[in-house]
Design a protein around this motif. Structure first.
Motif, PDB file in Angstrom:
ATOM      1  N   ASP A  73       0.817  -1.226   0.000  1.00  0.00           N
ATOM      2  CA  ASP A  73       0.000   0.000   0.000  1.00  0.00           C
ATOM      3  C   ASP A  73       0.846   1.271   0.000  1.00  0.00           C
ATOM      4  OD1 ASP A  73      -2.514  -1.300  -0.071  1.00  0.00           O
ATOM      5  OD2 ASP A  73      -2.414  -1.644   2.094  1.00  0.00           O
ATOM      6  N   LEU A  74       1.900   1.247  -0.820  1.00  0.00           N
ATOM      7  CA  LEU A  74       2.781   2.407  -0.943  1.00  0.00           C
ATOM      8  C   LEU A  74       2.562   3.066  -2.306  1.00  0.00           C
ATOM      9  CD1 LEU A  74       5.979   0.685   0.443  1.00  0.00           C
ATOM     10  CD2 LEU A  74       4.644   2.447   1.598  1.00  0.00           C
ATOM     11  N   THR A  75       2.843   4.356  -2.374  1.00  0.00           N
ATOM     12  CA  THR A  75       2.746   5.075  -3.639  1.00  0.00           C
ATOM     13  C   THR A  75       4.112   5.099  -4.323  1.00  0.00           C
ATOM     14  OG1 THR A  75       3.299   7.221  -2.681  1.00  0.00           O
ATOM     15  CG2 THR A  75       0.955   6.596  -2.681  1.00  0.00           C
ATOM     16  N   GLN A  76       4.099   5.451  -5.588  1.00  0.00           N
ATOM     17  CA  GLN A  76       5.373   5.622  -6.291  1.00  0.00           C
ATOM     18  C   GLN A  76       6.197   6.718  -5.617  1.00  0.00           C
ATOM     19  OE1 GLN A  76       4.529   6.380 -10.433  1.00  0.00           O
ATOM     20  NE2 GLN A  76       4.356   4.194 -10.896  1.00  0.00           N
ATOM     21  N   SER A  77       5.547   7.749  -5.146  1.00  0.00           N
ATOM     22  CA  SER A  77       6.254   8.842  -4.463  1.00  0.00           C
ATOM     23  C   SER A  77       6.934   8.360  -3.190  1.00  0.00           C
ATOM     24  CB  SER A  77       5.293   9.991  -4.130  1.00  0.00           C
ATOM     25  OG  SER A  77       4.834  10.592  -5.310  1.00  0.00           O
ATOM     26  N   ASP A  78       6.262   7.461  -2.454  1.00  0.00           N
ATOM     27  CA  ASP A  78       6.863   6.902  -1.233  1.00  0.00           C
ATOM     28  C   ASP A  78       8.181   6.210  -1.560  1.00  0.00           C
ATOM     29  OD1 ASP A  78       4.623   7.641   0.340  1.00  0.00           O
ATOM     30  OD2 ASP A  78       3.645   5.693   0.006  1.00  0.00           O
ATOM     31  N   ILE A  79       8.159   5.360  -2.572  1.00  0.00           N
ATOM     32  CA  ILE A  79       9.358   4.594  -2.935  1.00  0.00           C
ATOM     33  C   ILE A  79      10.415   5.507  -3.551  1.00  0.00           C
ATOM     34  CG2 ILE A  79      10.257   2.674  -4.304  1.00  0.00           C
ATOM     35  CD1 ILE A  79       8.487   1.892  -1.880  1.00  0.00           C
ATOM     36  N   ALA A  80       9.985   6.472  -4.343  1.00  0.00           N
ATOM     37  CA  ALA A  80      10.931   7.421  -4.940  1.00  0.00           C
ATOM     38  C   ALA A  80      11.727   8.143  -3.848  1.00  0.00           C
ATOM     39  CB  ALA A  80      10.186   8.416  -5.822  1.00  0.00           C
ATOM     40  N   LYS A  81      11.051   8.527  -2.765  1.00  0.00           N
ATOM     41  CA  LYS A  81      11.736   9.198  -1.652  1.00  0.00           C
ATOM     42  C   LYS A  81      12.760   8.271  -1.005  1.00  0.00           C
ATOM     43  CE  LYS A  81       7.932  12.266  -0.553  1.00  0.00           C
ATOM     44  NZ  LYS A  81       6.760  12.458   0.303  1.00  0.00           N
ATOM     45  N   THR A 141      13.469  -8.675   0.989  1.00  0.00           N
ATOM     46  CA  THR A 141      13.404  -9.774   0.035  1.00  0.00           C
ATOM     47  C   THR A 141      14.755  -9.879  -0.663  1.00  0.00           C
ATOM     48  OG1 THR A 141      12.009 -10.756  -1.680  1.00  0.00           O
ATOM     49  CG2 THR A 141      12.457  -8.397  -1.894  1.00  0.00           C
ATOM     50  N   SER A 142      14.826 -10.698  -1.694  1.00  0.00           N
ATOM     51  CA  SER A 142      16.080 -10.827  -2.441  1.00  0.00           C
ATOM     52  C   SER A 142      15.953 -10.142  -3.799  1.00  0.00           C
ATOM     53  CB  SER A 142      16.420 -12.310  -2.652  1.00  0.00           C
ATOM     54  OG  SER A 142      15.474 -12.901  -3.531  1.00  0.00           O
ATOM     55  N   THR A 143      17.083  -9.791  -4.362  1.00  0.00           N
ATOM     56  CA  THR A 143      17.064  -9.250  -5.723  1.00  0.00           C
ATOM     57  C   THR A 143      16.562 -10.316  -6.695  1.00  0.00           C
ATOM     58  OG1 THR A 143      19.410  -9.783  -5.994  1.00  0.00           O
ATOM     59  CG2 THR A 143      18.867  -7.510  -5.346  1.00  0.00           C
ATOM     60  N   ASP A 144      16.823 -11.580  -6.397  1.00  0.00           N
ATOM     61  CA  ASP A 144      16.312 -12.666  -7.239  1.00  0.00           C
ATOM     62  C   ASP A 144      14.788 -12.639  -7.294  1.00  0.00           C
ATOM     63  OD1 ASP A 144      18.831 -13.535  -7.863  1.00  0.00           O
ATOM     64  OD2 ASP A 144      18.710 -15.398  -6.727  1.00  0.00           O
ATOM     65  N   TYR A 145      14.154 -12.337  -6.168  1.00  0.00           N
ATOM     66  CA  TYR A 145      12.696 -12.245  -6.155  1.00  0.00           C
ATOM     67  C   TYR A 145      12.240 -11.080  -7.033  1.00  0.00           C
ATOM     68  CZ  TYR A 145       7.906 -11.506  -4.749  1.00  0.00           C
ATOM     69  OH  TYR A 145       6.539 -11.322  -4.786  1.00  0.00           O
ATOM     70  N   LEU A 146      12.873  -9.934  -6.879  1.00  0.00           N
ATOM     71  CA  LEU A 146      12.496  -8.765  -7.674  1.00  0.00           C
ATOM     72  C   LEU A 146      12.717  -9.007  -9.168  1.00  0.00           C
ATOM     73  CD1 LEU A 146      13.829  -5.865  -5.422  1.00  0.00           C
ATOM     74  CD2 LEU A 146      11.490  -6.742  -5.588  1.00  0.00           C
ATOM     75  N   LEU A 147      13.738  -9.786  -9.499  1.00  0.00           N
ATOM     76  CA  LEU A 147      14.046 -10.086 -10.899  1.00  0.00           C
ATOM     77  C   LEU A 147      13.257 -11.285 -11.437  1.00  0.00           C
ATOM     78  CD1 LEU A 147      17.897  -9.566 -10.688  1.00  0.00           C
ATOM     79  CD2 LEU A 147      16.283  -8.130 -11.957  1.00  0.00           C
ATOM     80  N   GLU A 148      12.380 -11.833 -10.604  1.00  0.00           N
ATOM     81  CA  GLU A 148      11.563 -13.004 -10.936  1.00  0.00           C
ATOM     82  C   GLU A 148      12.396 -14.242 -11.262  1.00  0.00           C
ATOM     83  OE1 GLU A 148       8.353 -12.355 -13.713  1.00  0.00           O
ATOM     84  OE2 GLU A 148       7.187 -11.343 -12.181  1.00  0.00           O
ATOM     85  N   LEU A 149      13.528 -14.365 -10.587  1.00  0.00           N
ATOM     86  CA  LEU A 149      14.333 -15.578 -10.708  1.00  0.00           C
ATOM     87  C   LEU A 149      13.867 -16.614  -9.700  1.00  0.00           C
ATOM     88  CD1 LEU A 149      17.846 -13.949 -11.187  1.00  0.00           C
ATOM     89  CD2 LEU A 149      16.365 -14.950 -12.933  1.00  0.00           C
ATOM     90  N   ILE A 166      21.620  -1.093 -10.355  1.00  0.00           N
ATOM     91  CA  ILE A 166      21.827  -2.187  -9.409  1.00  0.00           C
ATOM     92  C   ILE A 166      21.782  -1.699  -7.960  1.00  0.00           C
ATOM     93  CG2 ILE A 166      23.505  -3.894  -8.574  1.00  0.00           C
ATOM     94  CD1 ILE A 166      24.326  -4.261 -11.528  1.00  0.00           C
ATOM     95  N   ASP A 167      22.380  -0.553  -7.677  1.00  0.00           N
ATOM     96  CA  ASP A 167      22.379  -0.068  -6.290  1.00  0.00           C
ATOM     97  C   ASP A 167      20.961   0.209  -5.794  1.00  0.00           C
ATOM     98  OD1 ASP A 167      22.441   2.167  -8.107  1.00  0.00           O
ATOM     99  OD2 ASP A 167      23.009   3.487  -6.460  1.00  0.00           O
ATOM    100  N   LEU A 168      20.094   0.681  -6.677  1.00  0.00           N
ATOM    101  CA  LEU A 168      18.707   0.930  -6.282  1.00  0.00           C
ATOM    102  C   LEU A 168      17.927  -0.371  -6.161  1.00  0.00           C
ATOM    103  CD1 LEU A 168      17.767   4.148  -8.290  1.00  0.00           C
ATOM    104  CD2 LEU A 168      18.724   3.932  -5.987  1.00  0.00           C
ATOM    105  N   LEU A 169      18.253  -1.335  -6.990  1.00  0.00           N
ATOM    106  CA  LEU A 169      17.619  -2.652  -6.900  1.00  0.00           C
ATOM    107  C   LEU A 169      17.940  -3.294  -5.544  1.00  0.00           C
ATOM    108  CD1 LEU A 169      16.008  -4.887  -8.375  1.00  0.00           C
ATOM    109  CD2 LEU A 169      18.203  -5.776  -9.151  1.00  0.00           C
ATOM    110  N   ILE A 170      19.188  -3.195  -5.140  1.00  0.00           N
ATOM    111  CA  ILE A 170      19.610  -3.730  -3.840  1.00  0.00           C
ATOM    112  C   ILE A 170      18.902  -2.989  -2.707  1.00  0.00           C
ATOM    113  CG2 ILE A 170      21.582  -3.934  -2.254  1.00  0.00           C
ATOM    114  CD1 ILE A 170      23.311  -4.410  -4.832  1.00  0.00           C
ATOM    115  N   LYS A 171      18.806  -1.671  -2.829  1.00  0.00           N
ATOM    116  CA  LYS A 171      18.122  -0.870  -1.815  1.00  0.00           C
ATOM    117  C   LYS A 171      16.648  -1.279  -1.691  1.00  0.00           C
ATOM    118  CE  LYS A 171      18.554   3.908  -0.356  1.00  0.00           C
ATOM    119  NZ  LYS A 171      18.938   5.257  -0.760  1.00  0.00           N
ATOM    120  N   LEU A 172      16.000  -1.531  -2.831  1.00  0.00           N
ATOM    121  CA  LEU A 172      14.606  -1.985  -2.816  1.00  0.00           C
ATOM    122  C   LEU A 172      14.472  -3.342  -2.142  1.00  0.00           C
ATOM    123  CD1 LEU A 172      12.935  -1.204  -6.266  1.00  0.00           C
ATOM    124  CD2 LEU A 172      12.320  -0.311  -4.025  1.00  0.00           C
TER     125      LEU A 172
END
Length: 83
Positions: free
Chosen positions: A18-26, A59-67, A47-53
């Motif tokens: 339940d976050l907005t794009q603005s929340d994550i952008a900040k 979670t893992s970057t693998d999850y975000l990358l759908e691996l 990559i640095d932002l992917l790791i931060k997310l």
């Protein structure tokens, strides 16, 4: 493509929280427009932002990358535990 899969996954996880794009952008210290480009696959997320997310969403970057579909992050390495 991988960029489109990543875009879909980061949008889904953001909406699940339940976050907005603005929340994550900040959190990432980027503009809302720049973040929206990551979510629609118009721009590749650095990559640095992917790791931060991944750390933010616990979670893992693998999850975000759908691996993997496993949301749970990997166990920290012994090296990380010592720090």
């Amino acid at each position: 493509t991988t960029i489109k899969k990543l875009a879909q996954r980061i949008r889904e996880i953001r909406e699940d929280k339940d976050l907005t794009q603005s929340d994550i952008a900040k959190i990432l210290n980027v503009s809302q427009v720049a973040y929206s480009f990551y979510e629609i696959g118009k721009r590749q997320i650095p990559i640095d932002l992917l790791i931060k997310l991944a750390k933010y969403y616990n979670t893992s970057t693998d999850y975000l990358l759908e691996l993997t579909d496993e949301r749970k992050p990997y166990a920290k390495s012994l090296k990380e535990k010592i720090k």
